[in-house]
Design a protein around this motif. Structure first.
Motif, PDB file in Angstrom:
ATOM      1  N   HIS A   1      43.772  33.188  32.315  1.00  0.00           N
ATOM      2  CA  HIS A   1      44.984  33.760  32.172  1.00  0.00           C
ATOM      3  C   HIS A   1      46.186  33.598  33.253  1.00  0.00           C
ATOM      4  O   HIS A   1      45.741  33.588  34.413  1.00  0.00           O
ATOM      5  CB  HIS A   1      45.089  35.316  31.826  1.00  0.00           C
ATOM      6  CG  HIS A   1      45.895  35.880  31.296  1.00  0.00           C
ATOM      7  ND1 HIS A   1      47.199  36.416  31.973  1.00  0.00           N
ATOM      8  CD2 HIS A   1      46.176  36.627  30.291  1.00  0.00           C
ATOM      9  CE1 HIS A   1      47.979  37.073  31.522  1.00  0.00           C
ATOM     10  NE2 HIS A   1      47.419  37.221  30.226  1.00  0.00           N
ATOM     11  N   PRO A   2      47.247  33.017  32.957  1.00  0.00           N
ATOM     12  CA  PRO A   2      48.083  32.821  34.049  1.00  0.00           C
ATOM     13  C   PRO A   2      48.439  33.794  35.069  1.00  0.00           C
ATOM     14  O   PRO A   2      48.381  33.645  36.227  1.00  0.00           O
ATOM     15  CB  PRO A   2      49.572  32.778  33.258  1.00  0.00           C
ATOM     16  CG  PRO A   2      49.213  32.267  31.944  1.00  0.00           C
ATOM     17  CD  PRO A   2      47.811  32.960  31.584  1.00  0.00           C
ATOM     18  N   ALA A   3      48.284  35.147  34.696  1.00  0.00           N
ATOM     19  CA  ALA A   3      48.401  36.323  35.455  1.00  0.00           C
ATOM     20  C   ALA A   3      47.472  36.409  36.647  1.00  0.00           C
ATOM     21  O   ALA A   3      47.566  36.642  37.748  1.00  0.00           O
ATOM     22  CB  ALA A   3      48.845  37.689  34.992  1.00  0.00           C
ATOM     23  N   VAL A   4      45.996  36.111  35.862  1.00  0.00           N
ATOM     24  CA  VAL A   4      44.966  36.053  36.819  1.00  0.00           C
ATOM     25  C   VAL A   4      45.072  34.948  37.678  1.00  0.00           C
ATOM     26  O   VAL A   4      44.671  35.284  38.997  1.00  0.00           O
ATOM     27  CB  VAL A   4      43.604  35.857  35.920  1.00  0.00           C
ATOM     28  CG1 VAL A   4      42.198  35.682  36.668  1.00  0.00           C
ATOM     29  CG2 VAL A   4      43.496  37.237  35.035  1.00  0.00           C
ATOM     30  N   LEU A   5      45.120  33.732  37.370  1.00  0.00           N
ATOM     31  CA  LEU A   5      45.315  32.529  38.394  1.00  0.00           C
ATOM     32  C   LEU A   5      46.378  32.695  39.318  1.00  0.00           C
ATOM     33  O   LEU A   5      46.233  32.520  40.606  1.00  0.00           O
ATOM     34  CB  LEU A   5      45.573  31.324  37.496  1.00  0.00           C
ATOM     35  CG  LEU A   5      44.493  30.945  36.440  1.00  0.00           C
ATOM     36  CD1 LEU A   5      44.854  29.727  35.723  1.00  0.00           C
ATOM     37  CD2 LEU A   5      43.219  30.728  37.243  1.00  0.00           C
ATOM     38  N   THR A   6      47.619  33.322  39.044  1.00  0.00           N
ATOM     39  CA  THR A   6      48.566  33.793  39.948  1.00  0.00           C
ATOM     40  C   THR A   6      48.056  34.656  41.122  1.00  0.00           C
ATOM     41  O   THR A   6      48.334  34.310  42.339  1.00  0.00           O
ATOM     42  CB  THR A   6      49.759  34.137  39.177  1.00  0.00           C
ATOM     43  OG1 THR A   6      50.365  33.065  38.336  1.00  0.00           O
ATOM     44  CG2 THR A   6      50.831  34.591  40.042  1.00  0.00           C
ATOM     45  N   ALA A   7      47.424  35.734  40.806  1.00  0.00           N
ATOM     46  CA  ALA A   7      46.947  36.819  41.540  1.00  0.00           C
ATOM     47  C   ALA A   7      45.723  36.074  42.364  1.00  0.00           C
ATOM     48  O   ALA A   7      45.980  36.326  43.888  1.00  0.00           O
ATOM     49  CB  ALA A   7      46.337  37.855  40.940  1.00  0.00           C
ATOM     50  N   ALA A   8      44.915  35.262  42.003  1.00  0.00           N
ATOM     51  CA  ALA A   8      43.973  34.612  42.850  1.00  0.00           C
ATOM     52  C   ALA A   8      44.727  33.545  43.756  1.00  0.00           C
ATOM     53  O   ALA A   8      44.126  33.399  44.726  1.00  0.00           O
ATOM     54  CB  ALA A   8      43.062  33.888  41.832  1.00  0.00           C
TER      55      ALA A   8
ATOM     56  N   ALA B   1      40.215  35.990  47.103  1.00  0.00           N
ATOM     57  CA  ALA B   1      40.803  35.027  45.893  1.00  0.00           C
ATOM     58  C   ALA B   1      40.121  35.641  44.441  1.00  0.00           C
ATOM     59  O   ALA B   1      41.038  35.961  43.472  1.00  0.00           O
ATOM     60  CB  ALA B   1      40.988  33.853  46.027  1.00  0.00           C
ATOM     61  N   VAL B   2      38.926  35.599  44.616  1.00  0.00           N
ATOM     62  CA  VAL B   2      38.118  36.137  43.276  1.00  0.00           C
ATOM     63  C   VAL B   2      38.497  37.471  42.807  1.00  0.00           C
ATOM     64  O   VAL B   2      38.643  37.816  41.734  1.00  0.00           O
ATOM     65  CB  VAL B   2      36.754  35.672  43.465  1.00  0.00           C
ATOM     66  CG1 VAL B   2      35.896  36.167  42.245  1.00  0.00           C
ATOM     67  CG2 VAL B   2      36.484  34.224  43.689  1.00  0.00           C
ATOM     68  N   ILE B   3      38.339  38.373  43.910  1.00  0.00           N
ATOM     69  CA  ILE B   3      38.635  39.668  43.537  1.00  0.00           C
ATOM     70  C   ILE B   3      40.070  39.934  43.254  1.00  0.00           C
ATOM     71  O   ILE B   3      40.258  40.934  42.376  1.00  0.00           O
ATOM     72  CB  ILE B   3      38.221  40.603  44.755  1.00  0.00           C
ATOM     73  CG1 ILE B   3      36.662  40.313  45.321  1.00  0.00           C
ATOM     74  CG2 ILE B   3      38.488  41.945  44.540  1.00  0.00           C
ATOM     75  CD1 ILE B   3      35.711  40.609  43.971  1.00  0.00           C
ATOM     76  N   ALA B   4      41.085  39.417  44.037  1.00  0.00           N
ATOM     77  CA  ALA B   4      42.212  39.315  43.289  1.00  0.00           C
ATOM     78  C   ALA B   4      42.496  39.331  41.788  1.00  0.00           C
ATOM     79  O   ALA B   4      43.241  39.763  41.008  1.00  0.00           O
ATOM     80  CB  ALA B   4      43.398  38.537  44.218  1.00  0.00           C
ATOM     81  N   GLY B   5      41.816  38.032  41.462  1.00  0.00           N
ATOM     82  CA  GLY B   5      41.862  37.801  40.141  1.00  0.00           C
ATOM     83  C   GLY B   5      41.223  38.542  39.292  1.00  0.00           C
ATOM     84  O   GLY B   5      41.663  38.997  38.266  1.00  0.00           O
ATOM     85  N   ALA B   6      40.048  39.046  39.422  1.00  0.00           N
ATOM     86  CA  ALA B   6      39.500  40.155  38.965  1.00  0.00           C
ATOM     87  C   ALA B   6      40.362  41.515  38.613  1.00  0.00           C
ATOM     88  O   ALA B   6      40.171  42.097  37.890  1.00  0.00           O
ATOM     89  CB  ALA B   6      38.063  40.795  39.596  1.00  0.00           C
ATOM     90  N   GLY B   7      40.956  41.766  39.908  1.00  0.00           N
ATOM     91  CA  GLY B   7      42.018  43.001  39.803  1.00  0.00           C
ATOM     92  C   GLY B   7      43.108  42.660  38.680  1.00  0.00           C
ATOM     93  O   GLY B   7      43.294  43.607  37.771  1.00  0.00           O
ATOM     94  N   ALA B   8      43.544  41.660  38.523  1.00  0.00           N
ATOM     95  CA  ALA B   8      44.566  41.256  37.676  1.00  0.00           C
ATOM     96  C   ALA B   8      44.106  41.129  36.166  1.00  0.00           C
ATOM     97  O   ALA B   8      44.532  41.786  35.000  1.00  0.00           O
ATOM     98  CB  ALA B   8      45.208  39.696  37.928  1.00  0.00           C
ATOM     99  N   ALA B   9      42.761  40.907  36.176  1.00  0.00           N
ATOM    100  CA  ALA B   9      42.097  40.724  34.868  1.00  0.00           C
ATOM    101  C   ALA B   9      41.765  42.216  34.338  1.00  0.00           C
ATOM    102  O   ALA B   9      41.778  42.429  33.120  1.00  0.00           O
ATOM    103  CB  ALA B   9      40.876  39.798  34.896  1.00  0.00           C
ATOM    104  N   LEU B  10      41.455  42.931  35.269  1.00  0.00           N
ATOM    105  CA  LEU B  10      41.401  44.338  34.612  1.00  0.00           C
ATOM    106  C   LEU B  10      42.429  45.161  34.342  1.00  0.00           C
ATOM    107  O   LEU B  10      42.402  45.713  33.428  1.00  0.00           O
ATOM    108  CB  LEU B  10      40.553  45.210  36.008  1.00  0.00           C
ATOM    109  CG  LEU B  10      40.192  46.593  35.793  1.00  0.00           C
ATOM    110  CD1 LEU B  10      38.945  46.601  34.847  1.00  0.00           C
ATOM    111  CD2 LEU B  10      39.901  47.367  37.262  1.00  0.00           C
TER     112      LEU B  10
END
Length: 396
Positions: free
Chosen positions: A76-83, A290-299
């Protein structure tokens, strides 16, 4: 179908029976490196004859009915951007364990957000769901009682915790109560949605029993977070038990959140205990920011994805109908495939059609039956998904 008797040579092939020693008067059993590697080679041959060889394959282009990215959030673009932003800020790795240099604001924000999402007091991040389950069982020391279909990490955790452990028949409340009276466990461990059959645990009934017998209930939400419950808060929330002090929640971030890492959530006293005594927390490197930031956006996305959960349920129901299995509670189902060779053959025929599926064989299956494992991904185009299911059925 495979039977318990069929599984006997499988256990020998995996080396779970003790090695025999030489009889009196016979030459001693060879020792040393060559003997070790020869013995392992013989065991590998036994596994191959039983159809139990595992092969690591580079991921190839295919319609993915094997991965666990239920909501299609890993790209997801928002997930990749956050990561990407966290990668630029913090670098590739965490740089140390959580108690040394590994904790960042990204980790702490995720813990707080996950606790709010699940209705628990607090949460603690780990490098994987496996490590979280090991840490939870070790922290809540005492006899452990597990559903027979619970994930391997929970069974491993019970053994490594060093206390007494036992299993009860899958989702069998009568057997659970019998075992509770017999063992008087400190902890009962179940999954909210089981990873093999995809069925749900009767959490309200199980919780009533664990409360009556003074045991804590550990619920592994690996396949529940993001897919079931109000706003994807999981099976515990769906059962109306969120925040109950008698329940500890564990989860992996590698399923519906499309990331990696694990979490334990529960009362604040548990967090303090894990920080002070939890070996899988103290001595393991923290998950990359970076992985946790992506997980936060995914959540955050999953929380607002009721339409995706509706589509997940629709696709799961269609898959269950086509493959003639019970409708799953969330996004995973496992049609039986005969013996191990039949299962691998079916999976290989699917791959030849451009469809990636999982393949469950003993000892990964708690009922000793070999199965395909089909996971639903709402990120796949609906027409492609339907074609993939048709292919799986056609080459059965």
């Amino acid at each position: 179908m495979s039977t318990v008797e069929d599984a006997q040579p499988i256990r020998r092939a995996h080396g779970t029976e003790p090695e025999t020693t030489a009889a009196p008067g016979e030459p001693p059993t060879p020792t040393g490196p060559d003997a070790v590697w020869n013995r392992l080679g013989r065991k590998a041959d036994l596994r191959a004859k039983a159809g139990l060889t595992r092969t690591v394959r580079t991921r190839a282009a295919a319609i993915d009915l094997a991965g666990n990215d239920y909501l299609g959030l890993s790209r997801h673009p928002a997930v990749l951007t956050a990561a990407a932003a966290a990668l630029a800020d913090h670098g590739l790795g965490a740089g140390g364990s959580r108690l040394v240099r590994g904790t960042t604001g990204v980790h702490e924000r995720f813990e707080a957000d996950f606790a709010r999402h699940t209705g628990t007091e607090t949460a603690v991040l780990y490098s994987s769901g496996y490590m979280a389950n090991l840490g939870a069982a070790a922290a809540l020391a005492g006899p452990v009682l597990l559903d027979a279909h619970a994930h391997a990490s929970l069974h491993d955790a019970a053994r490594l915790a060093g206390g007494r452990s036992a299993t009860f028949a899958h989702n069998d409340l009568e057997d659970l109560e019998h075992r509770l009276r017999e063992l008087r466990p400190a902890l009962v461990a179940v999954e909210s949605v089981y990873s093999v059959l995809g069925d749900a645990a009767p959490l309200r009934d199980i919780h009533a029993l664990t409360s009556a017998y003074g045991a804590l209930l550990l619920v592994d939400e690996a396949h529940g977070i993001g897919t079931v419950g109000p706003r994807g808060a999981g099976g515990v929330a769906a059962a109306g038990l969120a925040g109950d002090p008698g329940i500890v929640v564990t989860a992996t971030l590698s399923k519906a959140l499309g990331a990696a890492g694990g979490v334990i959530a529960g009362p604040a006293a548990l967090r303090r205990h894990l920080h002070d005594t939890g070996r899988t927390f103290i001595f393991d490197t923290a998950p990359p920011p970076a992985v946790i930031a992506g997980a936060g956006a995914a959540l955050a996305i999953a929380r607002e994805s009721d339409s995706a959960r509706t589509e997940l349920a629709r696709r799961a129901a269609r898959a269950a109908e086509l493959l003639e299995v019970a409708a799953p509670a969330a996004g995973v189902l496992s049609p039986p495939a005969g013996d191990a060779r039949a299962a691998t053959g079916w999976a290989e025929r699917c791959a030849a059609e451009g469809v990636a599926v999982g393949c469950f064989r003993p000892p990964s299956t708690p009922d000793h039956r070999s199965r395909l494992r089909i996971t639903i991904n709402t990120g796949i185009d609906a027409a492609d998904f339907d074609r993939a299911l048709d292919s799986v059925r056609a080459v059965r």
